[in-house]
Design a protein around this motif. Structure first.
Motif, PDB file in Angstrom:
ATOM      1  N   GLY A 133      58.973  39.414  43.873  1.00 35.47           N
ATOM      2  CA  GLY A 133      58.952  40.667  44.628  1.00 35.47           C
ATOM      3  C   GLY A 133      57.566  41.245  44.804  1.00 35.47           C
ATOM      4  N   GLU A 134      57.511  42.500  45.245  1.00 37.27           N
ATOM      5  CA  GLU A 134      56.259  43.210  45.487  1.00 37.27           C
ATOM      6  C   GLU A 134      55.764  43.833  44.189  1.00 37.27           C
ATOM      7  OE1 GLU A 134      53.587  44.603  48.750  1.00 37.27           O
ATOM      8  OE2 GLU A 134      55.080  43.015  48.494  1.00 37.27           O
ATOM      9  N   LYS A 135      54.468  43.692  43.927  1.00 43.15           N
ATOM     10  CA  LYS A 135      53.859  44.200  42.694  1.00 43.15           C
ATOM     11  C   LYS A 135      53.064  45.459  43.009  1.00 43.15           C
ATOM     12  CE  LYS A 135      51.873  40.171  42.460  1.00 43.15           C
ATOM     13  NZ  LYS A 135      52.624  39.472  43.542  1.00 43.15           N
ATOM     14  N   ILE A 136      53.409  46.558  42.337  1.00 45.18           N
ATOM     15  CA  ILE A 136      52.800  47.856  42.615  1.00 45.18           C
ATOM     16  C   ILE A 136      52.167  48.417  41.353  1.00 45.18           C
ATOM     17  CG2 ILE A 136      53.216  50.218  43.406  1.00 45.18           C
ATOM     18  CD1 ILE A 136      55.605  49.188  44.997  1.00 45.18           C
ATOM     19  N   GLY A 137      50.887  48.751  41.443  1.00 41.95           N
ATOM     20  CA  GLY A 137      50.204  49.416  40.339  1.00 41.95           C
ATOM     21  C   GLY A 137      50.253  50.917  40.523  1.00 41.95           C
ATOM     22  N   LEU A 138      50.765  51.636  39.545  1.00 38.41           N
ATOM     23  CA  LEU A 138      50.762  53.094  39.550  1.00 38.41           C
ATOM     24  C   LEU A 138      49.619  53.548  38.667  1.00 38.41           C
ATOM     25  CD1 LEU A 138      54.542  54.042  39.126  1.00 38.41           C
ATOM     26  CD2 LEU A 138      53.240  53.712  41.230  1.00 38.41           C
ATOM     27  N   VAL A 139      48.715  54.339  39.210  1.00 35.73           N
ATOM     28  CA  VAL A 139      47.494  54.633  38.448  1.00 35.73           C
ATOM     29  C   VAL A 139      46.853  55.926  38.954  1.00 35.73           C
ATOM     30  CG1 VAL A 139      46.045  53.248  39.994  1.00 35.73           C
ATOM     31  CG2 VAL A 139      45.340  53.575  37.615  1.00 35.73           C
ATOM     32  N   ARG A 140      46.250  56.655  38.043  1.00 32.53           N
ATOM     33  CA  ARG A 140      45.451  57.815  38.430  1.00 32.53           C
ATOM     34  C   ARG A 140      44.160  57.316  39.069  1.00 32.53           C
ATOM     35  NH1 ARG A 140      46.604  59.438  32.360  1.00 32.53           N
ATOM     36  NH2 ARG A 140      48.713  60.285  32.579  1.00 32.53           N
ATOM     37  N   SER A 141      43.646  58.057  40.046  1.00 29.25           N
ATOM     38  CA  SER A 141      42.489  57.580  40.803  1.00 29.25           C
ATOM     39  C   SER A 141      41.270  57.340  39.917  1.00 29.25           C
ATOM     40  CB  SER A 141      42.142  58.562  41.925  1.00 29.25           C
ATOM     41  OG  SER A 141      41.876  59.849  41.409  1.00 29.25           O
ATOM     42  N   VAL A 151      48.021  42.901  41.646  1.00 29.85           N
ATOM     43  CA  VAL A 151      49.115  43.609  42.303  1.00 29.85           C
ATOM     44  C   VAL A 151      48.879  43.601  43.806  1.00 29.85           C
ATOM     45  CG1 VAL A 151      49.596  45.072  40.304  1.00 29.85           C
ATOM     46  CG2 VAL A 151      48.004  45.875  42.062  1.00 29.85           C
ATOM     47  N   ASP A 152      49.912  43.915  44.568  1.00 33.36           N
ATOM     48  CA  ASP A 152      49.823  43.945  46.032  1.00 33.36           C
ATOM     49  C   ASP A 152      49.430  45.316  46.563  1.00 33.36           C
ATOM     50  OD1 ASP A 152      50.922  41.193  46.348  1.00 33.36           O
ATOM     51  OD2 ASP A 152      52.721  42.129  45.512  1.00 33.36           O
ATOM     52  N   VAL A 153      49.821  46.353  45.840  1.00 35.57           N
ATOM     53  CA  VAL A 153      49.608  47.736  46.286  1.00 35.57           C
ATOM     54  C   VAL A 153      49.186  48.584  45.092  1.00 35.57           C
ATOM     55  CG1 VAL A 153      50.684  49.768  47.351  1.00 35.57           C
ATOM     56  CG2 VAL A 153      51.408  47.485  48.050  1.00 35.57           C
ATOM     57  N   LEU A 154      48.234  49.477  45.319  1.00 36.65           N
ATOM     58  CA  LEU A 154      47.873  50.490  44.325  1.00 36.65           C
ATOM     59  C   LEU A 154      48.312  51.853  44.849  1.00 36.65           C
ATOM     60  CD1 LEU A 154      44.251  49.580  43.153  1.00 36.65           C
ATOM     61  CD2 LEU A 154      46.379  49.357  41.854  1.00 36.65           C
ATOM     62  N   VAL A 155      48.972  52.622  44.003  1.00 39.06           N
ATOM     63  CA  VAL A 155      49.397  53.974  44.373  1.00 39.06           C
ATOM     64  C   VAL A 155      48.729  54.954  43.419  1.00 39.06           C
ATOM     65  CG1 VAL A 155      51.340  55.543  44.640  1.00 39.06           C
ATOM     66  CG2 VAL A 155      51.617  53.126  45.207  1.00 39.06           C
ATOM     67  N   THR A 156      47.920  55.862  43.980  1.00 36.70           N
ATOM     68  CA  THR A 156      47.297  56.920  43.188  1.00 36.70           C
ATOM     69  C   THR A 156      47.849  58.260  43.658  1.00 36.70           C
ATOM     70  OG1 THR A 156      45.410  57.439  44.632  1.00 36.70           O
ATOM     71  CG2 THR A 156      45.178  55.516  43.180  1.00 36.70           C
ATOM     72  N   GLU A 157      47.325  59.342  43.073  1.00 34.69           N
ATOM     73  CA  GLU A 157      47.794  60.665  43.469  1.00 34.69           C
ATOM     74  C   GLU A 157      47.378  61.034  44.888  1.00 34.69           C
ATOM     75  OE1 GLU A 157      43.877  61.420  41.231  1.00 34.69           O
ATOM     76  OE2 GLU A 157      45.534  59.986  41.227  1.00 34.69           O
ATOM     77  N   GLY A 158      46.427  60.286  45.465  1.00 30.03           N
ATOM     78  CA  GLY A 158      45.949  60.646  46.798  1.00 30.03           C
ATOM     79  C   GLY A 158      46.004  59.553  47.833  1.00 30.03           C
ATOM     80  N   SER A 159      46.424  58.349  47.461  1.00 31.89           N
ATOM     81  CA  SER A 159      46.390  57.270  48.440  1.00 31.89           C
ATOM     82  C   SER A 159      47.331  56.134  48.075  1.00 31.89           C
ATOM     83  CB  SER A 159      44.962  56.714  48.573  1.00 31.89           C
ATOM     84  OG  SER A 159      44.576  56.071  47.368  1.00 31.89           O
ATOM     85  N   VAL A 160      47.649  55.342  49.107  1.00 34.05           N
ATOM     86  CA  VAL A 160      48.340  54.066  48.938  1.00 34.05           C
ATOM     87  C   VAL A 160      47.367  53.004  49.443  1.00 34.05           C
ATOM     88  CG1 VAL A 160      50.261  52.620  49.693  1.00 34.05           C
ATOM     89  CG2 VAL A 160      50.637  55.060  49.227  1.00 34.05           C
ATOM     90  N   TRP A 161      46.991  52.079  48.573  1.00 32.50           N
ATOM     91  CA  TRP A 161      45.941  51.107  48.861  1.00 32.50           C
ATOM     92  C   TRP A 161      46.545  49.702  48.897  1.00 32.50           C
ATOM     93  CZ3 TRP A 161      40.784  51.085  50.054  1.00 32.50           C
ATOM     94  CH2 TRP A 161      40.074  49.900  49.811  1.00 32.50           C
TER      95      TRP A 161
END
Length: 199
Positions: free
Chosen positions: A159-167, A184-194
């Motif tokens: 599946g899709e790998k998502i990192g949840l992390v503070r900027s 990971v495929d995607v990074l999600v921070t408090e201000g962006s989806v990368w």
């Protein structure tokens, strides 16, 4: 993106540096940032479409993922949490009905419900896996706690790998990695989806 010691820094030095950074992050501020990360996760198409979320519970100063678990369950998604198999030292994921009432095991893992069976790889197709880490870079590589459990699991994860992390835990410099490290495929921070780019 925040800076780091760059690709010449050892993983152990980065690990120590970011552990200290997380320990010193004000608790009140962390709670607000973590809520914002949860909101941003809802903007990720793969998360919205996934019927199954492989989550984790925070270890030490990791981002609080309990709101993620609660929201996913409230949205009708299935949620599974990791368990480290004692004989093989491999991660397995067991489906849960809530983030509460599950006995805490070593390294922040959760003890699975008695009699339950772990999810098979085929059941994970179309799912998303939320991947913990102390610091990530723009290519999706990460430095965690050094045991390598997730890299071994992610090497075969469909599946899709998502990192949840503070900027503050996103490095502007490439992190050291080798052929066994799985980004990971995607990074999600408090201000962006990368969307991670790999050279």
């Amino acid at each position: 993106m925040a800076s780091s010691y760059g690709e010449n820094a050892s993983k152990s030095a980065l690990r120590s540096s970011y552990l200290e950074l997380c320990r010193n992050f004000p608790e009140g501020l962390a709670a607000g940032v973590d809520r914002a990360v949860v909101r941003m996760l809802g903007m990720v198409r793969e998360y919205r479409e996934a019927g199954l979320v492989l989550a984790y519970v925070p270890f030490h100063e990791e981002m609080d993922t309990r709101p993620v678990i609660e929201r996913a369950l409230a949205q009708g998604k299935r949620v599974a949490l990791p368990y480290l198999q004692p004989r093989t030292s491999r991660l397995s994921f067991f489906e849960v009905a809530s983030a509460d009432g599950v006995e805490l095991a070593s390294r922040g893992m959760r003890v699975p419900p008695v009699g339950e069976q772990p999810l098979e790889a085929g059941e994970m197709v179309g799912s998303v896996c939320l991947v913990p880490g102390l610091v990530f870079d723009g290519e999706g590589y990460r430095v965690g706690y050094g045991a390598g459990y997730y890299d071994e699991f992610l090497a075969f994860y469909p599946g899709e790998k998502i990192g949840l992390v503070r900027s503050m835990q996103v490095s502007s410099n490439p992190l050291p990695h080798d052929e066994h490290d799985v980004p990971v495929d995607v990074l999600v921070t408090e201000g962006s989806v990368w969307r991670c780019r790999r050279l």
